[in-house]
Write an enzyme that holds these catalytic residues in place. Sequence first.
Site, short mmCIF file in Angstrom:
data_model
loop_
_atom_site.label_atom_id
_atom_site.label_comp_id
_atom_site.label_asym_id
_atom_site.label_seq_id
_atom_site.Cartn_x
_atom_site.Cartn_y
_atom_site.Cartn_z
N ASP A 1 -39.30 -51.85 -10.44
CA ASP A 1 -40.33 -51.39 -9.51
C ASP A 1 -41.50 -50.91 -10.37
O ASP A 1 -41.29 -50.13 -11.31
CB ASP A 1 -39.72 -50.24 -8.68
CG ASP A 1 -40.26 -50.14 -7.27
OD1 ASP A 1 -40.54 -51.19 -6.65
OD2 ASP A 1 -40.40 -49.00 -6.78
N CYS B 1 -34.28 -51.98 -1.70
CA CYS B 1 -34.61 -53.13 -2.55
C CYS B 1 -33.45 -54.10 -2.75
O CYS B 1 -33.65 -55.31 -2.74
CB CYS B 1 -35.18 -52.65 -3.87
SG CYS B 1 -36.83 -51.91 -3.64
N LYS C 1 -42.21 -55.86 -9.80
CA LYS C 1 -42.62 -56.04 -8.40
C LYS C 1 -43.27 -54.77 -7.90
O LYS C 1 -43.02 -53.68 -8.44
CB LYS C 1 -41.42 -56.41 -7.53
CG LYS C 1 -40.36 -55.33 -7.52
CD LYS C 1 -39.16 -55.74 -6.69
CE LYS C 1 -38.11 -54.65 -6.70
NZ LYS C 1 -38.56 -53.37 -6.12
N HIS D 1 -45.40 -49.79 -9.95
CA HIS D 1 -46.55 -49.52 -9.06
C HIS D 1 -47.76 -48.97 -9.81
O HIS D 1 -47.61 -48.13 -10.72
CB HIS D 1 -46.15 -48.48 -8.02
CG HIS D 1 -45.01 -48.87 -7.13
ND1 HIS D 1 -44.97 -50.06 -6.44
CD2 HIS D 1 -43.86 -48.20 -6.79
CE1 HIS D 1 -43.84 -50.10 -5.73
NE2 HIS D 1 -43.15 -49.00 -5.93
N HIS E 1 -43.62 -42.78 -7.45
CA HIS E 1 -42.48 -43.18 -8.29
C HIS E 1 -42.80 -44.46 -9.04
O HIS E 1 -43.64 -45.26 -8.60
CB HIS E 1 -41.22 -43.38 -7.43
CG HIS E 1 -41.36 -44.54 -6.47
ND1 HIS E 1 -42.00 -44.43 -5.27
CD2 HIS E 1 -40.97 -45.84 -6.58
CE1 HIS E 1 -42.00 -45.61 -4.66
NE2 HIS E 1 -41.37 -46.49 -5.43
N ASP F 1 -33.70 -52.53 -10.00
CA ASP F 1 -34.39 -51.23 -10.11
C ASP F 1 -33.53 -50.08 -10.65
O ASP F 1 -33.58 -48.96 -10.10
CB ASP F 1 -34.98 -50.83 -8.75
CG ASP F 1 -36.03 -51.81 -8.23
OD1 ASP F 1 -36.31 -52.81 -8.92
OD2 ASP F 1 -36.54 -51.58 -7.11
N HIS G 1 -50.76 -46.49 -5.50
CA HIS G 1 -50.09 -47.50 -4.67
C HIS G 1 -50.04 -47.09 -3.20
O HIS G 1 -49.83 -45.91 -2.89
CB HIS G 1 -48.68 -47.76 -5.20
CG HIS G 1 -48.05 -48.98 -4.63
ND1 HIS G 1 -46.92 -48.93 -3.83
CD2 HIS G 1 -48.40 -50.28 -4.71
CE1 HIS G 1 -46.61 -50.17 -3.47
NE2 HIS G 1 -47.48 -51.00 -3.98
C1 VGL Z 1 -37.12 -48.73 -3.71
C2 VGL Z 1 -38.18 -47.36 -2.22
C3 VGL Z 1 -39.39 -47.56 -2.86
C4 VGL Z 1 -35.85 -49.36 -4.16
C5 VGL Z 1 -38.32 -48.96 -4.35
O1 VGL Z 1 -35.74 -49.75 -5.34
O2 VGL Z 1 -34.92 -49.47 -3.33
N1 VGL Z 1 -37.07 -47.95 -2.64
N2 VGL Z 1 -39.44 -48.36 -3.94
ZN ZN Z 2 -41.26 -48.50 -5.02
#
Ligand code: VGL
Ligand code: ZN
Length: 215
Positions: free
Chosen positions: A52, A157, A112, A54, A87, A14, A58
């Site tokens: 990431d 993550c 994901k 979404h 986000h 990410d 979401h």
């Molecule tokens: C993440 C919070 C929400 C991450 C992703 O990449 O750690 N954290 N979505």
């Molecule tokens: Zn996320």
Amino acid sequence: MVQVTPTDVLVVIDVQKDFCPGGALAVPEGDAVIEPIHRLAPLFSHIVLTQDWHPADHISFAGSHAGAQPFETIELDYGQQTLWPTHCVQGTPGADFHPELKLTQAELVLRKGFRTRIDSYSAFYENDRTTPTGLAGYLAERGLTRVFFAGLAYDFCVGSSALDARRLGLAAFVVRDACRAIDLNGSVAGMDVEFAVSGVSVISTLDLGIALEAN
Ligand code: VGL
Ligand code: ZN
């Protein structure tokens, strides 16, 4: 020292604009992972990137729950879920990889968190802990058995992915100085403990023979 072998894979989690300074869910110093990741990359024969990804409505977004605020925790049918600012919405600039991240040799980009009703921290299983992303099968079919993790965020993550790798019987290494953390309600200390209990190896770029300016 840890020696990287041809059946090892680097999974870069990410490294997207929304998780870097100026982004919607900025991780402190998030963009500082880019340099160590660029130094790690040439050691590996295989690199996977996660993204990431979404939908705009979401379930992990505070805005999807009336009266809720970002960083609150709510109870969903699959358990506790932290609510985040909106986000990494599919197709928006914030969901793009950081423009300075140059890993054109990456063999797989795994998205994901694309199911509206389930979040996915881990690159292996969504937050219901049962819906697979397919990464375990991908690594198994390619004979990749040791997974090195870097990226964002250490305590969400990256951490969830490394713990799932161990559950799957894979060797898991987290390159700590190639990660940055959100640190919400003791989440970094909590992850440190979970790593120790699960047998996730926390290493540094120096353990891989890389001397960074910052070391
Ligand atoms: C993440 C919070 C929400 C991450 C992703 O990449 O750690 N954290 N979505
Ligand atoms: Zn996320």
